[in-house]
Design a protein around this motif. Structure first.
Motif, PDB file in Angstrom:
ATOM      1  N   PHE A 587      -4.093  -3.888   5.540  1.00 44.75           N
ATOM      2  CA  PHE A 587      -3.177  -3.587   4.442  1.00 44.75           C
ATOM      3  C   PHE A 587      -1.798  -4.188   4.705  1.00 44.75           C
ATOM      4  CE2 PHE A 587       0.079  -0.716   2.657  1.00 44.75           C
ATOM      5  CZ  PHE A 587      -0.163  -0.933   1.312  1.00 44.75           C
ATOM      6  N   ILE A 588      -1.318  -4.068   5.939  1.00 44.12           N
ATOM      7  CA  ILE A 588       0.004  -4.609   6.267  1.00 44.12           C
ATOM      8  C   ILE A 588       0.002  -6.133   6.123  1.00 44.12           C
ATOM      9  CG2 ILE A 588       1.648  -4.958   8.163  1.00 44.12           C
ATOM     10  CD1 ILE A 588       1.778  -2.188   6.783  1.00 44.12           C
ATOM     11  N   ARG A 589      -1.097  -6.753   6.500  1.00 42.02           N
ATOM     12  CA  ARG A 589      -1.191  -8.211   6.323  1.00 42.02           C
ATOM     13  C   ARG A 589      -1.070  -8.573   4.844  1.00 42.02           C
ATOM     14  NH1 ARG A 589      -0.115 -12.830   9.043  1.00 42.02           N
ATOM     15  NH2 ARG A 589      -1.359 -14.548   8.218  1.00 42.02           N
ATOM     16  N   GLU A 590      -1.723  -7.796   3.978  1.00 39.54           N
ATOM     17  CA  GLU A 590      -1.626  -8.031   2.538  1.00 39.54           C
ATOM     18  C   GLU A 590      -0.172  -7.868   2.067  1.00 39.54           C
ATOM     19  OE1 GLU A 590      -3.794  -8.948   0.259  1.00 39.54           O
ATOM     20  OE2 GLU A 590      -5.668  -8.875   1.391  1.00 39.54           O
ATOM     21  N   ALA A 591       0.494  -6.833   2.573  1.00 43.19           N
ATOM     22  CA  ALA A 591       1.887  -6.607   2.176  1.00 43.19           C
ATOM     23  C   ALA A 591       2.785  -7.742   2.646  1.00 43.19           C
ATOM     24  CB  ALA A 591       2.362  -5.274   2.749  1.00 43.19           C
ATOM     25  N   TYR A 592       2.531  -8.230   3.853  1.00 47.80           N
ATOM     26  CA  TYR A 592       3.325  -9.341   4.375  1.00 47.80           C
ATOM     27  C   TYR A 592       3.136 -10.594   3.521  1.00 47.80           C
ATOM     28  CZ  TYR A 592       4.392 -13.397   7.254  1.00 47.80           C
ATOM     29  OH  TYR A 592       4.864 -14.603   7.692  1.00 47.80           O
ATOM     30  N   MET A 593       1.896 -10.880   3.188  1.00 48.24           N
ATOM     31  CA  MET A 593       1.615 -12.061   2.376  1.00 48.24           C
ATOM     32  C   MET A 593       2.258 -11.945   0.993  1.00 48.24           C
ATOM     33  SD  MET A 593      -0.016 -14.034   4.408  1.00 48.24           S
ATOM     34  CE  MET A 593      -0.653 -15.312   3.293  1.00 48.24           C
TER      35      MET A 593
END
Length: 780
Positions: A587-593
């Protein structure tokens, strides 16, 4: 596990079914525990020294009071390895490290020495040994002046005050005393205490480019070090960075007293362009740094035949030292706690912060509170013996009732001591044991026993209202790991662990994801000292605020990206988004992207508190913490030596953030408080030199001094009625006062030699010598 995105976990219930490891209210190990016991924990002295690091040592005065007529430092400068000798003329800014704006605390004595051990100069050399040896070569001629060492001698000599005194008043004390059926007057001498931290004072300064400097220092107050170093270097605070990973104990001794060492290292580092470290040996540390204030207290109490207090007057004469340091707020707080748990219908309390020719005394765990609390317990003890009754009955008869006003006009609204007393009396089997003690003593004999229960009511907050604020900074990296920084400092008490638990619960993630980093002024500015038992209260709330910002931001992102209602989003180890779920890292990777900001700065200020020192009225404390302890002792009446047989304690920490850490704090505080009142004696000779300046002459409690039976429990039913962090209460200072139960039990044993007809009136510390003298006095 419920998600704590909304503060207080009150906005909505979440669906998360993953147990968070290390969340708040769990008993988990201190984050550095294994490092402490294996030696892998890095303290300031363990840091790798830059190539070419130099070492500084202080040159200390050898008189208590006098003018410097001449100072020959030629032999010092010529000594092997010496690179610099520092005097007041070498300070670019002001020769002052006072924490209060009074400009009365010079780094080096400017021609006038005011206590034995006052720094006069400093030496910087290639090695620490060279610096120390060189410092001993100075030839200084003095014109000796009269000196006064204790507060009463200082009063009689007209030395004056180091800061403005305070009077707390409610009602008409003199009138109440005159009308009371019974009156007792007395004088009580309460000794000081050395902090005796395992890690002494130490600082290492590394010069940077332009006007920059980085300080690694063992301090409870990084921002104050920053400001003091900037002040003496005559540079802006933004040029100074202060770093603290951990301390090997502080207890208040590193709230202001480290200013001197950090400034000496910084001045030398900037002048020489090389890193400079200063680490005094234990003797110099104890001579040159302040202690707990000792007091002489004159008191008068009026009461009736039922043991009810009618009126109290008290004058608190404090040995403050040659400068103010924190003596103003310390002596204020002694008055704040001179009621302890008891209501005085008419009261007047006066502080007398006396200037003396001794080192300036400073903060110490409890910050003047213990000296006030023990006076309240002396009053109760006096009344009990005067009426021939168990002092516990007097204590219960005079406990605050909710709605009654303290001497500073704050209403007590959260009184829980009656329940604590009931539980402690049952758990300790107090009444049966007291009768057994009385029966034992009735037989006569050499060994006498004593037993006592004493309570504590301790106000939580800085009385300097502006210190009741904190900041925190949290980063989430795109791999799902978290970086936690806050303005508090870790000195072994477990603050970092507790704040990490708050973050783990708020974010719904395991504590292993959270990296606890050093305290640094580069990340959180304008921090308050980690003191006044407010470390977890302030920094935990600031960290929660940062979490709330992050979770609000991430929840909004998830709802928009996946087209679901915010109420169906739950962030945690497993993130629920509508009917979908994914790992926190995914989820954090999605938010970063999606370019969502993954960093937040939190802030908190304590509500409701206010204080007007001019009127002596206000609400200086956000809430009170409570506790009580029962102690039993055995005393050898031929030698005055004694043994603590058993202690039972119940202490209120609200809804504990970490029960095992809090229990450890209660145990440690009790032993330290017991040490203050029994074995830890400060002694100056008639020339003004501190003679108890090393482990060989200053006795802290040993493992063999601990109670033979030591039962400590938390009042796990207590919940803070104020909105503190997770409804917990502070634990650092309040249990220190529980050690007073040992002091009172000693008085009970001593009083038995005169069949309890009068109060033993022990002065503190109750060393075996003082116990024996009290026994002989009562036998006459």
């Amino acid at each position: 596990m419920p998600n704590a995105c909304p503060a207080w976990n009150e906005r909505f219930e979440m669906k998360q079914d993953v147990q968070v490891n290390g969340a708040a209210h769990q008993s988990i190990q201190h984050d550095s525990a294994e490092k402490h016991v294996t030696g892998r924990a890095e303290y300031t002295d363990d840091l790798l020294e830059p190539t070419g690091t130099l070492h500084a040592a202080l040159g200390l005065s050898k008189i208590a009071h006098g003018k410097i007529l001449s100072m020959d430092l030629s032999a010092v400068r010529a000594a092997p390895g010496v690179r610099m000798v520092m005097t007041p003329e070498d300070i670019p800014g002001e020769n002052d490290v006072s924490p209060n704006g009074l400009h009365d605390d010079p780094i080096f004595a400017p021609g006038l020495v005011q206590f034995w051990g006052q720094p006069v100069f400093a030496v910087v050399a290639e090695t620490r040994d060279q610096a120390r040896r060189a410092a001993a070569l100075a030839r200084i001629d003095y014109e000796t002046l009269p000196h006064a060492l204790d507060p009463i001698a200082a009063r009689d000599a007209g030395m004056g005050y180091v800061c403005e005194p305070l009077t707390l008043k409610r009602g008409e004390a003199r009138e109440g005393l005159d009308q009371a059926p019974r009156k007792i007057t007395g004088r009580f001498t309460v000794g000081g205490q050395d902090h005796f931290y395992l890690e002494g004072q130490i600082a290492m300064a590394i010069p940077g480019e332009d006007d920059e400097v980085t300080i690694h220092v063992s301090t409870q107050h990084p921002s104050e070090v920053q400001h003091m170093v900037a002040h003496v270097l005559n540079v802006p605070s933004s040029a100074v960075v202060v770093n603290v990973r951990r301390m090997g104990g502080g207890f208040g001794g590193k709230e202001t007293q480290m200013n001197l060492f950090a400034c000496v290292a910084a001045i030398a580092a900037k002048k020489l362009g090389r890193a400079v470290k200063i680490r005094p040996d234990r003797d110099d540390d104890m001579e040159a740094t302040g202690k707990r204030h000792d007091f002489v207290i004159d008191y008068e109490v009026g009461f009736d035949d039922n043991g009810k207090i009618h009126a109290v007057e008290g004058d608190f004469y404090a040995r403050c030292g040659f400068s103010a340091d924190l003596s103003g707020p310390v002596t204020d707080r002694a008055l704040f706690h001179a009621d302890n748990a008891y209501y005085y219908p008419d009261v007047e309390l006066r502080s007398h912060p006396m200037k003396t020719n001794t080192v300036s005394n400073t903060a110490f765990r409890g910050f003047g509170g213990p000296q006030g609390v023990i006076l309240a317990e002396r009053l109760v003890e006096e009344i009990g013996y005067a009426l021939g009754r168990d002092p516990l009955e007097i204590r219960k008869a005079n406990l605050y009732q909710n709605g009654q006003l303290t001497p500073y006009h704050q209403a007590v609204e959260d009184q829980i001591l009656p329940r604590i007393f009931d539980e402690l009396e049952a758990a300790s089997d107090y009444h049966a044991r007291r009768q057994a003690v009385l029966d034992w003593n009735a037989k006569g004999g050499v060994i006498r026993k004593g037993i006592a229960i004493t309570p504590v009511k301790f106000g939580i907050s800085f009385t300097a209202t502006w210190f009741n604020q904190a900041g925190a900074l949290i980063h989430i990296y795109n791999d799902g790991s978290l970086h936690l920084n806050h303005g508090g400092t870790e000195m072994g008490q477990g603050l970092n662990t507790k704040v990490a638990q708050v973050v783990a619960e708020a974010m719904g993630v395991n504590i292993e994801r959270i990296r606890i980093t050093k305290t640094t002024t580069e990340k959180v500015p304008n921090t308050s000292a980690t003191a006044a038992s407010s470390g977890s209260d302030l920094n935990g709330m600031a960290a929660l605020d940062a979490c709330t910002q992050l979770l609000d931001r991430l929840t909004a992102f998830a709802a928009e990206k996946w087209g679901v209602a915010r109420e169906t989003v739950s962030i945690g180890e497993i993130c629920y988004i509508g009917d979908a779920q994914m790992s926190f890292a995914e989820f954090i990777r999605e938010a970063y992207m999606a370019r969502i900001q993954l960093s937040a700065a939190g802030f908190y200020k304590t509500p409701k508190i206010h204080w007007n020192r001019k009127t002596g009225q206000g609400r200086p404390f956000y809430y009170y913490a409570y506790g009580a302890a029962c102690a039993e002792v055995s005393v050898d009446t031929l030698t005055g030596e004694y043994v603590v047989e058993r202690v039972d304690a119940i202490h209120d920490v609200g809804r504990s953030l970490n029960p095992i850490l809090d229990k450890g704090q209660v145990e440690g505080a009790f032993i330290q408080g017991m040490g203050w009142l029994t074995t830890e004696e400060l002694w100056w000779d008639d020339k003004g030199r501190l003679r108890t300046h090393a482990p060989s002459t200053y006795k802290i409690p040993l493992a063999s001094d601990r109670p033979k039976i030591f039962n400590v429990s938390l009042a796990d039913w207590s919940v803070n009625r104020e909105k503190t962090i997770k409804r917990s209460k502070a634990v650092g200072e309040p249990p220190f006062m529980l050690g007073i139960s040992v002091f009172e039990a000693l008085g009970h044993a001593v009083a038995s030699v005169a069949d309890y007809r009068e109060c033993a009136r022990l002065d503190a510390p109750a060393t075996p010598e003082r116990v024996l003298m009290a026994i002989e006095r009562l036998r006459r």
